[in-house]
Enzyme design. Structure first.
Site, PDB file in Angstrom:
ATOM      1  N   ILE A 445       0.818  -1.216   0.000  1.00  0.00           N
ATOM      2  CA  ILE A 445       0.000   0.000   0.000  1.00  0.00           C
ATOM      3  C   ILE A 445       0.852   1.267   0.000  1.00  0.00           C
ATOM      4  O   ILE A 445       0.352   2.362  -0.171  1.00  0.00           O
ATOM      5  CB  ILE A 445      -0.980  -0.027   1.192  1.00  0.00           C
ATOM      6  CG1 ILE A 445      -1.777  -1.333   1.182  1.00  0.00           C
ATOM      7  CG2 ILE A 445      -1.943   1.142   1.166  1.00  0.00           C
ATOM      8  CD1 ILE A 445      -2.532  -1.611  -0.110  1.00  0.00           C
ATOM      9  N   SER A 447       3.688   2.545   2.348  1.00  0.00           N
ATOM     10  CA  SER A 447       4.731   2.816   3.336  1.00  0.00           C
ATOM     11  C   SER A 447       5.362   1.526   3.830  1.00  0.00           C
ATOM     12  O   SER A 447       4.707   0.495   3.937  1.00  0.00           O
ATOM     13  CB  SER A 447       4.165   3.611   4.513  1.00  0.00           C
ATOM     14  OG  SER A 447       3.120   2.908   5.116  1.00  0.00           O
ATOM     15  N   ARG A 529      -3.773   9.990  21.945  1.00  0.00           N
ATOM     16  CA  ARG A 529      -3.340  10.352  20.604  1.00  0.00           C
ATOM     17  C   ARG A 529      -3.951  11.687  20.162  1.00  0.00           C
ATOM     18  O   ARG A 529      -5.161  11.866  20.182  1.00  0.00           O
ATOM     19  CB  ARG A 529      -3.705   9.259  19.615  1.00  0.00           C
ATOM     20  CG  ARG A 529      -3.328   9.618  18.231  1.00  0.00           C
ATOM     21  CD  ARG A 529      -3.025   8.440  17.326  1.00  0.00           C
ATOM     22  NE  ARG A 529      -3.014   8.901  15.951  1.00  0.00           N
ATOM     23  CZ  ARG A 529      -1.987   9.537  15.399  1.00  0.00           C
ATOM     24  NH1 ARG A 529      -0.887   9.723  16.061  1.00  0.00           N
ATOM     25  NH2 ARG A 529      -2.058   9.970  14.155  1.00  0.00           N
ATOM     26  N   CYS A 657      -8.974   2.387   3.655  1.00  0.00           N
ATOM     27  CA  CYS A 657      -8.712   1.479   4.777  1.00  0.00           C
ATOM     28  C   CYS A 657      -9.983   0.985   5.439  1.00  0.00           C
ATOM     29  O   CYS A 657     -10.085   1.023   6.648  1.00  0.00           O
ATOM     30  CB  CYS A 657      -7.894   2.146   5.854  1.00  0.00           C
ATOM     31  SG  CYS A 657      -6.715   3.319   5.308  1.00  0.00           S
ATOM     32  N   HIS A 708      -2.758  -3.915  11.090  1.00  0.00           N
ATOM     33  CA  HIS A 708      -2.959  -3.192  12.347  1.00  0.00           C
ATOM     34  C   HIS A 708      -2.596  -4.038  13.559  1.00  0.00           C
ATOM     35  O   HIS A 708      -2.660  -3.575  14.689  1.00  0.00           O
ATOM     36  CB  HIS A 708      -4.404  -2.709  12.462  1.00  0.00           C
ATOM     37  CG  HIS A 708      -4.792  -1.831  11.303  1.00  0.00           C
ATOM     38  ND1 HIS A 708      -5.391  -2.329  10.175  1.00  0.00           N
ATOM     39  CD2 HIS A 708      -4.618  -0.511  11.092  1.00  0.00           C
ATOM     40  CE1 HIS A 708      -5.587  -1.341   9.317  1.00  0.00           C
ATOM     41  NE2 HIS A 708      -5.127  -0.235   9.846  1.00  0.00           N
TER      42      HIS A 708
HETATM   43  N1  GLN Z   1       0.089   5.087   1.272  1.00  0.00           N
HETATM   44  C1  GLN Z   1      -0.221   5.215   2.663  1.00  0.00           C
HETATM   45  C2  GLN Z   1       0.646   4.264   3.467  1.00  0.00           C
HETATM   46  O1  GLN Z   1       0.986   3.237   2.952  1.00  0.00           O
HETATM   47  C3  GLN Z   1      -1.671   4.893   2.942  1.00  0.00           C
HETATM   48  C4  GLN Z   1      -2.015   5.080   4.381  1.00  0.00           C
HETATM   49  C5  GLN Z   1      -3.489   4.947   4.678  1.00  0.00           C
HETATM   50  O2  GLN Z   1      -4.224   4.384   3.940  1.00  0.00           O
HETATM   51  N2  GLN Z   1      -3.925   5.452   5.791  1.00  0.00           N
HETATM   52  O3  GLN Z   1       0.975   4.537   4.611  1.00  0.00           O
HETATM   53 ZN    ZN Z   2      -4.985   2.278   4.587  1.00  0.00          ZN
END
Ligand code: GLN
Ligand code: ZN
Length: 774
Positions: A445, A447, A529, A657, A708
């Site tokens: 995705i 990162s 947070r 997400c 997560h």
């Molecule tokens: N491209 C972002 C990552 O990989 C997407 C983060 C997200 O969807 N919150 O961190």
């Molecule tokens: Zn995400």
């Protein structure tokens, strides 16, 4: 005319609450210190409001984690799994409370946390109450009473805030079948009575009941519950003065209901929904006070006094000045604390600052409005009015804000700007030809782990202990490692890893014109947070390319395809403080054009796969269904504008997400991204539901593992999931990927999980024994 406040930020102006809680959780400080920091924050907040002159100052708006969780503890709505925590020797109420919020893995116990979800359409998250059949409630925590007493000792008679019984129940979830949580009301009400009795004995005069569900669509049963509850409370406490608070939307169809409840004052949100004023005035009984929520509790802009005074004047004429109050639109927990803590004048220049008001300033605005609307405001107030007028006029014409080129570009947009050149099928064939990926192509995705090391480079660079070049070199090296590693495990579409980014919105905001940042404008997101949303103050434009260098560098390291990574316009809008002098849709379109230019520049630099993340599209949905269509129209259009400048064979991905697509799947399909990656690993069933009914036309990567959680899934688990997906989505449409970015994970787990993921995809390919696409 009185003034009231509905709630004050409780994180402390220097995030004292966050710091002490996190230290406590890490075992670095004791219980007493936590309590004492909490107490200081409360006293300081009450003092600020008292000194300003607010008549009705809230109490019980403080919370160590979340106000809904406070209520659950107060009512003894404590799920059974926490019994061992409760029974632990030397355990405190605070430990139990944090265990409910965060789970408890200590002393041989392993108890999971309660679920968390978004507070209406804000970015605040609350802990969802859990309800069971025939559940009993009892007064378990006396926080609300203690805090009232504490303020009283300090010489301040506060207005305790309670979430109303109907909203409290609606905020929760049934954890077993066979009952409706609203039916628990008769078990719950006696605890409210108990609390009210105790508060009354301490001479509380006003009580605030928050019933935000009054701004949503309510069933007949829920409406009846509201009628019944407030009648019973009124009967039991004929002298107690009740203010019923609503916010975030208009009462709409519930206006008559709200006006009919036997309360002494009704608070309405006139920032979000100014159009409701006439209707509410028309329906409100003569003896009920109307609290005018005219100051925006959810944004950082200075109030426009002229506008507010017009509202106040109208209400005053119709209802009489004894029957109106002035207030912020909602609790100020959604505002940062104090503008005076912003000292960096290079970023938040005096010109920008004069347009803003944080919580503390908003409290003063309430008072100024009260004084300005009196029959004879002194010269001092006339001066304040003039100052306010000046700030607004200045903002209207400021060259900092207004960029004719941007406005021109937005107004000359044509339908073809939000359409790709060809339809999906044509694009798909061209893309497949160019890329020749196997079936079940793999990707991630965006990162990769943001290790402490990576973050320390950024902070060293910001502090000036390393130079820009040193910083860039370090990040480049990390990027190169990530690229090499992805090649080694044979992922099909690579990413550069986003090591250079602090945050997916801030990173872009920092490079776009029209954005600024606070140093200390923290707002609670959940528990300890806090987030510091960027501030969009002016027309948005992109002075130069933002990501091209990084993507091009990463592409230069490999012969495989590198995916460019961008944040989409709706998400950038949604996670910022947005200017209030033009419709959000207009601002979103401006951002869309900036992203569009970036997409085109990436394409020109040879990046043929580009992902535009839109994790916030769904959370932008209005509270009432009737308003969805309008929102979705401009939001989806903005996404399409951002992606539509490219050639057919450039593949646009998007990512979200969540998997609650059921009600907006058609709109998601309308976004017309070539590939969408979504979260599904935690809720595979939900995915199946949607796709069984709706044939999603484009390609799709249902996340095959949950990033997560630190748990590492194996190949077989992922295969099971892919096989499930395959039953409702034709396999040639499927991609294989995790369900979100990996920045919060460690490298060790990431390496194992992705290796398993690639193996799962390969196995899937073998299983279908089909030739690869050409
Ligand atoms: N491209 C972002 C990552 O990989 C997407 C983060 C997200 O969807 N919150 O961190
Ligand atoms: Zn995400």
């Amino acid at each position: 005319m009185l003034t009231q406040n509905l709630g004050y930020p409780r994180i402390g102006s220097q995030r004292e609450l966050k710091k002490i809680c996190e230290n406590y959780w890490a075992g670095k400080t004791g219980y007493k210190n936590v309590l004492s920091v909490g107490k200081n924050i409360r006293l300081e907040n009450w003092q600020i409001q008292k000194e300003a002159g607010i008549d009705l100052i809230p109490s019980n708006d403080f919370s160590f984690y979340d106000q809904v969780l406070d209520h659950s503890l107060m009512f003894g709505a404590i799920p059974k799994r926490y019994n061992p925590v409760m029974l632990k020797e030397g355990g405190t109420e605070l430990d139990l409370y944090f265990a409910m919020a965060r789970g408890y893995q200590k002393d041989g116990l392993d108890v999971v946390a309660m679920e968390m979800t978004k507070w209406f359409d804000t970015n605040y998250h609350y802990i969802v109450p859990e309800f069971y059949k025939d559940q009993r409630f009892k007064l378990f925590s006396t926080k609300i009473i203690d805090e009232f007493y504490e303020a009283k000792q300090a010489g301040i008679i506060t207005k305790p805030v309670l979430i109303g019984p109907v909203s409290y129940l609606l905020l929760g979830k049934e954890k077993e079948d066979g009952f409706d949580r609203i039916d628990l009301i008769s078990n719950l009400l006696p605890v409210y009575f108990d609390i009210l009795k105790k508060l009354q004995d301490l001479n509380a005069e006003w009580i605030q009941f928050d019933e935000p569900f009054l701004v949503l669509d309510l069933t007949e049963k829920e409406q009846n519950a509201l009628r019944d509850v407030y009648q019973q409370i009124r009967k039991a406490f004929p002298k107690l003065k009740i203010v019923l608070a609503t916010y975030f939307e208009q009462l709409g169809a519930n206006t008559a209901l709200a006006a009919s409840l036997p309360v002494n004052a009704l608070h309405i949100d006139l920032v979000r929904a100014p159009q409701q004023l006439d209707e509410v005035i028309a329906q409100l009984p003569k003896n009920v006070i109307l609290s005018l929520g005219v100051i925006d509790g959810r944004n950082i802009w200075k109030n426009d006094f002229e506008q507010s005074l017009a509202i106040i004047k109208k209400a005053k004429e119709k209802l009489g000045s004894n029957h109106i109050w002035i207030a912020p639109s909602c609790s100020l927990i959604h505002s940062p604390c104090d503008l005076r803590n912003e000292k960096n004048e290079e970023v938040l220049t005096p010109e920008l600052k004069q347009w803003m008001a944080f919580a503390k300033q908003k409290i003063h605005e309430v008072m100024m409005l009260k004084n300005l609307s009196s029959d004879d405001p002194g010269v001092n107030y006339q001066y304040q009015l003039a100052e306010n007028k000046y700030a607004h006029t200045n903002r209207k014409i400021s060259t900092l804000i207004h960029n004719e080129v941007v406005k021109q570009r937005v107004s000359s947009l044509m339908p073809e700007h939000s359409k790709r050149e060809s339809n999906f099928v044509i694009r798909r064939d061209k893309q497949h030809k160019l890329f020749s990926f196997p079936f079940f192509p793999t990707t991630t995705i965006g990162s990769f782990p943001q290790t402490t090391e990576v973050r320390s480079w950024r902070s060293q660079y910001k502090k000036g202990t390393i130079t820009e070049q040193q910083y860039i070199d370090l990040v480049k090296e990390e990027t190169a490692k990530a690229v090499k590693w992805q090649e080694d495990i044979d992922i099909d579409v690579l990413v550069h890893g986003e090591f250079e980014r602090n945050d997916m919105v801030e990173y872009f905001g920092e490079q776009l014109d029209g954005f600024t940042f606070s140093q200390n404008g923290w707002v609670q997101s959940y528990g300890s947070r806090c987030v510091k949303p960027p501030i969009i103050y002016g027309d948005v434009s992109r002075p130069e390319a933002m990501t091209v260098q990084w993507s091009a560098y990463a592409q230069s390291l490999t012969t495989k395809r590198m995916k460019g990574m961008l944040t989409g316009p709706v998400t950038i809008l949604q996670w910022s403080f947005v200017r209030n002098d033009q419709p959000r849709s207009e601002t979103c379109t401006q951002i869309a054009l900036a992203i569009r230019d970036e997409v085109c520049d990436l394409e020109s630099a040879g990046i043929k796969i580009i992902q535009i993340d839109e994790p916030a599209i769904r959370e932008g949905l209005p509270l009432r269904k009737q308003d969805w269509e309008y929102y979705l129209e401009w939001a989806i259009r903005a996404f399409r504008i951002s992606q539509s400048g490219v050639q057919d064979d450039t593949q646009i991905h998007t990512h979200m997400c969540y998997s609650e697509f059921n009600d907006i799947i058609k709109n998601i399909a309308d976004m017309d991204a070539d590939v969408i990656t979504i979260e599904t690993s935690r809720s595979q069933m939900e995915l199946l539901d949607v796709f069984a009914d709706f044939k999603y036309p484009n390609e799709i990567g249902p996340g095959v593992y949950d990033i997560h959680s630190p748990r590492i899934p194996d190949k077989d688990e992922m295969i099971t999931l892919l096989n499930k997906a395959k039953t409702v989505i034709p396999y040639h449409q499927l991609w294989v990927n995790p369900d979100c970015g990996l920045k919060t994970r460690g490298w060790d787990e990431t390496k194992i999980a992705l290796t398993e993921m690639v193996a799962a995809a390969k196995q899937m390919r073998e299983n279908i024994m089909a030739p690869a696409l050409v």
